[in-house]
Scaffold this active site. Structure first.
Site, short mmCIF file in Angstrom:
data_model
loop_
_atom_site.label_atom_id
_atom_site.label_comp_id
_atom_site.label_asym_id
_atom_site.label_seq_id
_atom_site.Cartn_x
_atom_site.Cartn_y
_atom_site.Cartn_z
N TRP A 173 13.53 15.76 -5.36
CA TRP A 173 13.22 14.34 -5.58
C TRP A 173 14.38 13.70 -6.37
CZ3 TRP A 173 12.49 11.76 -10.30
CH2 TRP A 173 12.10 10.41 -10.16
N ASP A 227 5.45 -4.06 -3.90
CA ASP A 227 5.30 -2.60 -3.85
C ASP A 227 3.90 -2.20 -4.31
OD1 ASP A 227 6.12 0.39 -4.49
OD2 ASP A 227 7.82 -0.48 -3.42
N ASP A 228 3.77 -1.00 -4.78
CA ASP A 228 2.50 -0.37 -5.13
C ASP A 228 1.75 -1.19 -6.19
OD1 ASP A 228 0.55 1.52 -5.42
OD2 ASP A 228 1.88 3.12 -6.08
N ARG A 267 0.33 13.79 -7.75
CA ARG A 267 0.32 12.40 -8.22
C ARG A 267 -1.12 11.85 -8.18
NH1 ARG A 267 3.19 6.87 -6.15
NH2 ARG A 267 4.35 6.39 -8.02
N LYS A 323 6.60 -1.32 3.91
CA LYS A 323 7.19 -0.07 3.38
C LYS A 323 6.07 0.96 3.40
CE LYS A 323 9.14 1.82 -0.93
NZ LYS A 323 9.53 1.44 -2.30
N ASP A 358 4.83 4.42 2.62
CA ASP A 358 5.17 5.49 1.68
C ASP A 358 4.32 6.73 1.95
OD1 ASP A 358 6.43 6.69 -0.46
OD2 ASP A 358 6.06 5.03 -1.84
N MET A 359 4.70 7.85 1.35
CA MET A 359 3.98 9.13 1.51
C MET A 359 4.40 9.97 0.31
SD MET A 359 4.28 12.48 2.67
CE MET A 359 3.23 13.62 3.48
N ASN A 360 3.53 10.03 -0.70
CA ASN A 360 4.00 10.52 -2.00
C ASN A 360 3.51 11.90 -2.43
OD1 ASN A 360 5.82 8.58 -3.04
ND2 ASN A 360 4.12 7.14 -3.18
N CYS A 370 9.24 5.83 3.95
CA CYS A 370 9.53 6.24 2.58
C CYS A 370 8.62 7.42 2.27
CB CYS A 370 9.21 5.06 1.64
SG CYS A 370 9.35 5.46 -0.10
N ASP A 397 14.50 7.76 -4.45
CA ASP A 397 14.01 6.99 -5.59
C ASP A 397 15.08 6.89 -6.67
OD1 ASP A 397 11.57 6.22 -4.73
OD2 ASP A 397 10.44 7.81 -5.72
C1 GLA Z 1 7.37 6.10 -4.31
C2 GLA Z 1 8.45 5.25 -3.68
C3 GLA Z 1 8.89 4.19 -4.66
C4 GLA Z 1 7.69 3.34 -5.02
C5 GLA Z 1 6.59 4.20 -5.58
C6 GLA Z 1 5.32 3.40 -5.78
O1 GLA Z 1 7.86 6.87 -5.35
O2 GLA Z 1 9.52 6.05 -3.29
O3 GLA Z 1 9.90 3.40 -4.09
O4 GLA Z 1 7.25 2.64 -3.88
O5 GLA Z 1 6.28 5.29 -4.73
O6 GLA Z 1 4.29 4.17 -6.25
#
Ligand code: GLA
Length: 747
Positions: A200, A367-368, A444, A477, A479-481, A527, A549
């Site tokens: 990461w 964003d989030d 997370r 965007k 995402d997949m965290n 992402c 990131d």
């Molecule tokens: C991930 C993305 C970031 C942001 C966060 C939000 O880490 O890579 O750019 O969007 O999630 O929780």
């Protein structure tokens, strides 16, 4: 471009102006590999390349013959159990418990163009004269399986696309244990293996090692391609470099668990395997069913790494990426993540958007943190309904306000995930991956939705569609965290649990396909905690991806440089962020941050309300610059000039296809006192044309000098900084994390 079959010698030859790929039907009916490399003349018979040898300790197929051993024959799609002791491309577990297969040539067909792969991302053609496809059909009559090997040769460049499919025409089901996309047996192992590894916030760093006897491999078992490894490797001859020498790139168009492996066996040959990771994989193939592997791309260049990368860039930019945004320059965006993280109000967002508008930014991305109870990473994922406390007028209200300012509105989603603290989880606790009787792992604070189940994909499709219909949203965007680990699906039987990882990624692809079809003008950016799913599979659906990131400009030099080996500049999400940087706490000049981020899709990720008017005016100069040159940057030919890996200076450039203009980025990590004389050898210019060269100093063009293309490429562009402290033009002091930008225009 041609695909020829020589009946008498049973040899297939695929060739164009750059490359030849030659194989033959072996005496036992399996397919043998004879040559992959620089284009050679076609001739009737290449079967002399099949080297047979009476080697002690080998296993032989025919009675009274001690030469024909699959153990030392180069093959196209080898099986296990008939004398080849290397790792196979396909393993089928049959009902009697054996894993012996015997796929024998049955027939072939040659067709113009390239067929699509059902349910999977793949390269494509727009007209039939762009490529030709050879399908070789092999049969194992013992268990009535059919194997189809597909090879597409494109008219231009040294590109071969490969995949395989296996069909069951027998009565009983079988279990596929391994089904690789690509096997390439090379006649020696005089190669260096290049891989792009990291973690990461430090994705895709270049690592090189000499191939050695035994196995060397990279893989992912995380359910996505991962930060740690990327499904792209390069083999290069040791003397090859960016500008000369033999190079083979292998790229897998797939976003799930993968394996890329080189096996050097004891007689010095090399077997490359690439495809779905056999670890944790099995697939029950019922009677009448077919399994299609993902596609792998082979790119050969006799002219070094840059040439190989440029072929990959062109292919992936124009014949893998699709849709409205494929050939369009990308909007300059501001993303509020590093400006506010979870801590925002609508008022704050509007303030940011107002400033963004004044700076010439074209798209505001929320964003989030805008939905459900999402005020931290602990809650809300899965509830795709705007948080009415934060957005009192809903998403539509906010989107309208932003649009009224004159910029577009975009949104962050993470559709594959759910928090335990969410209405979705409370209603459907059985929708996540977890092993019965075991405590599920979180990452997370979130869990992964079982996208192998159609009803779950359908539910998310409905929710995200409603969202996209509810407001004027121009960009997503996605995402997949977190990675997948304890996967188990209640949707399929115990004996099918080995299918879950692959079915998950097929579910992701299906959702992408449905959403991009339903909302064709929305720009999707992929992402995964930065660049954990930055791969060719994603590019089929989302023409750009957030590459990391880590937004520090100096760290980004390595990430962008490493990424450029396999992926086009137009696919790299790259933003200017605050200084000190939030990940490394490094302070870098604003110009260096922009000069790095220009070589991508470009945008901002910082709190504009904290910038002075003077700084904001510089941002306006930057966005003006990007608007003027983004066509060149995003669709030009990209050259790596000086590598950041192990060096103090990094340089790269883009040249337009007609070689009329070029842009050169030069970056120095640490300042040097009384440094050496230096010249930067440019590439790709028209030797006999005169170019005006101007340097942009803090956004303003400096005095123009003029040079022939051959001067700039052979003598180089002078970049000496003898005084250290003051550049020769007297207008600027040198410093750590310095950068320079040169623009060249044909006179
Ligand atoms: C991930 C993305 C970031 C942001 C966060 C939000 O880490 O890579 O750019 O969007 O999630 O929780």
């Amino acid at each position: 471009m041609s695909i020829v079959y020589h009946e008498a010698s049973k040899v297939f030859h695929l060739y164009n102006k750059t490359v030849s790929y030659i194989m033959m039907i072996l005496p036992n009916g399996h397919m043998g590999q004879l040559y992959f490399g620089k284009k050679i003349h076609d001739r009737e018979d290449f079967s002399y390349l099949l080297e047979l040898a009476p080697r002690d300790m080998a296993s032989y197929l025919y009675d009274n013959d001690r030469t024909f051993s699959l153990g030392h024959i180069k093959q196209e799609y080898p099986v296990y159990g008939s004398g080849d002791y290397r790792h196979p491309a396909v393993v089928v577990l049959q009902n009697d418990g054996s894993i012996y297969s015997d796929f024998v040539f049955s027939k072939y067909r040659i067709s113009a163009g390239k067929p699509r792969l059902p349910g999977l991302p793949a390269t494509y053609t727009e007209s039939d004269d762009e490529a030709e496809t050879l399908t070789i059909e092999l049969r194992d009559t013992h268990d009535n399986l059919e194997l189809n090997l597909m090879y597409t040769i494109f008219a231009n460049g040294g590109i071969i696309a490969r995949s395989a499919s296996i069909s069951n025409y027998g009565h009983d089901s079988v279990q596929l244990k391994t089904a690789m996309s690509l096997c390439l047996d090379l006649p020696d192992h005089d190669y260096e293996w290049m891989q792009f590894s990291g973690a990461w916030a430090r994705e895709r760093a270049l690592h090189i090692r000499r191939l050695e006897y035994g196995i060397q491999a990279i893989d992912s078992m995380r359910g996505h391609s991962s930060h740690e490894q990327n499904p792209f490797i390069i083999l290069k001859r040791p003397p090859a470099d960016e500008f000369q020498g033999e190079v083979i790139g292998c790229s897998l168009i797939y976003s799930g668990n993968f394996l890329a492996q080189a096996e050097v066996e004891s007689h010095g040959t090399t077997r490359i395997l690439m495809g779905i990771n056999p670890f944790g994989f099995s697939w029950k193939l019922n009677s009448g069913e077919q399994f299609q592997t993902p596609e792998a791309i082979l790119v050969y260049s006799p002219n070094g790494l840059n040439d190989m990368s440029q072929m990959m860039h062109r292919l992936y930019r124009s014949r893998l990426a699709r849709g409205y945004w494929r050939d369009r320059v990308r909007p300059i965006l501001i993303n509020n993540w590093e400006a506010t993280y979870f801590d925002f109000t609508e008022e704050k967002l509007i303030q940011l958007a107002q400033k963004a508008c004044k700076c010439g930014i074209e798209l505001f991305v929320l964003d989030d943190g805008w939905f459900g109870k999402r005020t931290s990473s602990k809650a809300g994922l899965g509830d795709w309904i705007p948080n009415s406390e934060r957005l009192p007028d809903g998403l539509k209200g906010l989107a309208d306000k932003i649009e009224n300012l004159g910029i577009k509105f975009g949104l962050w989603i993470e559709p594959e995930m759910v928090n335990a603290d969410s209405d979705l989880f409370r209603a459907h606790p059985d929708w996540i991956y977890k092993v019965p009787g075991r405590k599920p792992c979180h990452g997370r604070y979130q869990y992964v939705l079982d996208f192998s189940r159609q009803e779950i994909v359908d539910h998310i499709f409905e929710k995200i569609s409603l969202l996209l219909e509810s407001a004027n949203i121009s960009y997503i965007k996605w995402d997949m965290n977190r990675s997948l680990t304890d996967v188990w699906s209640s949707g399929i039987s115990a004996e099918q649990q080995g299918e879950v990882f692959h079915r998950y990624i097929l579910g992701v692809y299906q959702l992408y396909e449905r959403l991009t079809t339903r909302f064709p003008k929305v720009l999707f950016e992929s992402c995964a905690s930065g660049g954990a799913r930055f791969d060719a599979g994603m590019l089929y659906y989302a023409p750009q991806g957030w590459i990391s990131d880590d937004t520090d400009a100096i760290q980004r030099l390595s990430i962008q440089y490493g990424t450029s080996y396999g992926y086009p500049i137009s696919s790299m999400g790259s933003h200017v962020s605050a200084s000190p940087n939030h990940q490394l706490h490094r302070q870098t000049p604003l110009w260096t941050r922009a000069n790095t981020a220009y070589f991508g899709t470009f945008g901002y990720e910082l709190d504009l309300t904290r910038l002075s008017d003077n700084e904001l005016s510089k941002l306006k100069i930057q966005t003006d610059f990007m608007k003027k040159y983004r066509q060149l940057i995003q669709f030009g030919r990209f050259y790596r000039l000086l590598s950041p890996f192990g060096n103090n200076v990094t340089a790269w450039m883009v040249v337009d296809e007609n070689r009329n203009e070029a842009l050169v980025g030069w970056y120095r990590t640490l300042n040097v006192v009384n440094g050496p004389f230096t010249r930067l050898h440019l590439q790709g210019l028209d030797e006999s044309c005169f170019y005006d060269v101007m340097e942009f100093v803090e956004g303003s063009p400096s005095a123009v000098t003029s040079h022939y293309g051959d001067e700039l490429m052979n003598l180089g562009l002078i970049t000496s900084d003898a005084s250290s402290g003051q550049y020769a033009d007297g207008r600027r002091e040198s410093c750590d994390f310095d950068s320079r930008l040169f623009y060249l225009k044909k006179k």
